[in-house]
Design a protein around this motif. Structure first.
Motif, PDB file in Angstrom:
ATOM      1  N   TYR A  26      78.121 -22.172  23.473  1.00  0.00           N
ATOM      2  CA  TYR A  26      76.967 -22.967  23.076  1.00  0.00           C
ATOM      3  C   TYR A  26      76.240 -22.272  21.941  1.00  0.00           C
ATOM      4  O   TYR A  26      76.434 -21.095  21.687  1.00  0.00           O
ATOM      5  CB  TYR A  26      76.039 -23.274  24.257  1.00  0.00           C
ATOM      6  N   ILE A  27      75.423 -23.044  21.248  1.00  0.00           N
ATOM      7  CA  ILE A  27      74.687 -22.528  20.105  1.00  0.00           C
ATOM      8  C   ILE A  27      73.434 -21.829  20.628  1.00  0.00           C
ATOM      9  O   ILE A  27      72.656 -22.424  21.369  1.00  0.00           O
ATOM     10  CB  ILE A  27      74.318 -23.663  19.140  1.00  0.00           C
ATOM     11  N   TYR A  28      73.271 -20.578  20.237  1.00  0.00           N
ATOM     12  CA  TYR A  28      72.108 -19.834  20.708  1.00  0.00           C
ATOM     13  C   TYR A  28      71.529 -18.956  19.618  1.00  0.00           C
ATOM     14  O   TYR A  28      72.208 -18.577  18.671  1.00  0.00           O
ATOM     15  CB  TYR A  28      72.452 -18.984  21.939  1.00  0.00           C
ATOM     16  N   TRP A  29      70.233 -18.708  19.760  1.00  0.00           N
ATOM     17  CA  TRP A  29      69.550 -17.691  18.989  1.00  0.00           C
ATOM     18  C   TRP A  29      69.350 -16.511  19.920  1.00  0.00           C
ATOM     19  O   TRP A  29      69.321 -16.670  21.141  1.00  0.00           O
ATOM     20  CB  TRP A  29      68.191 -18.173  18.512  1.00  0.00           C
ATOM     21  N   LEU A  30      69.190 -15.338  19.348  1.00  0.00           N
ATOM     22  CA  LEU A  30      69.040 -14.128  20.138  1.00  0.00           C
ATOM     23  C   LEU A  30      67.799 -13.373  19.686  1.00  0.00           C
ATOM     24  O   LEU A  30      67.655 -13.056  18.510  1.00  0.00           O
ATOM     25  CB  LEU A  30      70.283 -13.251  19.976  1.00  0.00           C
ATOM     26  N   LEU A  43      57.587 -12.033  18.993  1.00  0.00           N
ATOM     27  CA  LEU A  43      58.912 -12.471  18.548  1.00  0.00           C
ATOM     28  C   LEU A  43      59.243 -13.858  19.098  1.00  0.00           C
ATOM     29  O   LEU A  43      59.841 -14.681  18.400  1.00  0.00           O
ATOM     30  CB  LEU A  43      59.983 -11.459  18.966  1.00  0.00           C
ATOM     31  N   VAL A  44      58.843 -14.128  20.334  1.00  0.00           N
ATOM     32  CA  VAL A  44      59.035 -15.460  20.920  1.00  0.00           C
ATOM     33  C   VAL A  44      58.225 -16.486  20.135  1.00  0.00           C
ATOM     34  O   VAL A  44      58.719 -17.571  19.813  1.00  0.00           O
ATOM     35  CB  VAL A  44      58.662 -15.466  22.418  1.00  0.00           C
ATOM     36  N   LYS A  91      71.031 -17.193  15.040  1.00  0.00           N
ATOM     37  CA  LYS A  91      69.958 -16.387  14.463  1.00  0.00           C
ATOM     38  C   LYS A  91      69.726 -15.190  15.370  1.00  0.00           C
ATOM     39  O   LYS A  91      69.873 -15.284  16.583  1.00  0.00           O
ATOM     40  CB  LYS A  91      68.643 -17.177  14.360  1.00  0.00           C
ATOM     41  N   ILE A  92      69.339 -14.062  14.761  1.00  0.00           N
ATOM     42  CA  ILE A  92      68.971 -12.860  15.491  1.00  0.00           C
ATOM     43  C   ILE A  92      67.547 -12.515  15.066  1.00  0.00           C
ATOM     44  O   ILE A  92      67.276 -12.364  13.876  1.00  0.00           O
ATOM     45  CB  ILE A  92      69.919 -11.684  15.177  1.00  0.00           C
ATOM     46  N   ILE A  93      66.660 -12.424  16.036  1.00  0.00           N
ATOM     47  CA  ILE A  93      65.256 -12.128  15.765  1.00  0.00           C
ATOM     48  C   ILE A  93      64.930 -10.811  16.466  1.00  0.00           C
ATOM     49  O   ILE A  93      65.187 -10.663  17.660  1.00  0.00           O
ATOM     50  CB  ILE A  93      64.356 -13.264  16.286  1.00  0.00           C
ATOM     51  N   LYS A 110      71.715 -13.803   8.932  1.00  0.00           N
ATOM     52  CA  LYS A 110      71.136 -14.564  10.038  1.00  0.00           C
ATOM     53  C   LYS A 110      70.101 -13.750  10.819  1.00  0.00           C
ATOM     54  O   LYS A 110      69.566 -14.207  11.810  1.00  0.00           O
ATOM     55  CB  LYS A 110      72.224 -15.091  10.968  1.00  0.00           C
ATOM     56  N   HIS A 111      69.820 -12.542  10.337  1.00  0.00           N
ATOM     57  CA  HIS A 111      68.844 -11.674  11.002  1.00  0.00           C
ATOM     58  C   HIS A 111      67.448 -11.936  10.444  1.00  0.00           C
ATOM     59  O   HIS A 111      67.249 -12.003   9.242  1.00  0.00           O
ATOM     60  CB  HIS A 111      69.224 -10.210  10.800  1.00  0.00           C
ATOM     61  N   HIS A 112      66.495 -12.089  11.343  1.00  0.00           N
ATOM     62  CA  HIS A 112      65.093 -12.300  10.982  1.00  0.00           C
ATOM     63  C   HIS A 112      64.278 -11.128  11.529  1.00  0.00           C
ATOM     64  O   HIS A 112      63.795 -11.183  12.660  1.00  0.00           O
ATOM     65  CB  HIS A 112      64.581 -13.620  11.582  1.00  0.00           C
TER      66      HIS A 112
END
Length: 145
Positions: A26-30, A43-44, A91-93, A110-112
């Motif tokens: 599945y598509i996820y952000w981390l 961060l949330v 995405k990675i936050i 893709k890192h924020h």
């Protein structure tokens, strides 16, 4: 060993398929941050702002050991190390500490990074340097195409 809080996280995370034994990714952000809790909340909140302007992932995984009440669509995971989750994350936050910036270098597009004040570490300069390198690479790609 017993599964961590939130259960084991497969690589890549997957959801069961109807009528099939295997799972599909599945598509996820981390979001990755060990704490303190107020920084994880920040961060949330940053991820919630990104949701307003970008396509929504199916889940946002929050890799932290801080006990948090998370918004709908966010899932706390206890998965350290988290490097195995970077390749499939959309995405990675994270903060902009030395280690996470080094570990996410292959995924810088893709890192924020969100810098936080530290007495002996300039996360703001490190995050600015990452943004600057992204712009330079983008400008170079425009010139060479």
């Amino acid at each position: 060993p017993a599964p961590p809080v939130g259960g084991w996280v497969a690589f890549p995370p997957a959801r069961p398929r109807e009528g099939r034994a295997e799972a599909t990714p599945y598509i996820y952000w981390l979001i990755v941050h060990s704490g303190p809790e107020e920084e994880v909340r920040e961060l949330v909140a940053y991820a919630e702002e990104l949701l307003r302007v970008t396509p929504n992932p199916e889940k946002i995984l929050v890799a932290t050991r801080c006990p948090l009440d998370l918004p709908r669509g966010f899932e706390a995971i206890d998965a350290y190390p988290v490097l195995h989750l970077f390749p499939a994350a959309q995405k990675i936050i994270s903060a902009a500490g030395f280690n996470i910036m080094s570990e996410t270098e292959p995924y810088r597009d893709k890192h924020h990074p969100v810098p936080f004040p530290r007495p002996f570490d300039d996360q703001f300069a490190r995050a600015a340097a990452r943004r600057s390198s992204k712009r330079k690479r983008f400008a170079t790609s425009l010139v060479t195409t």
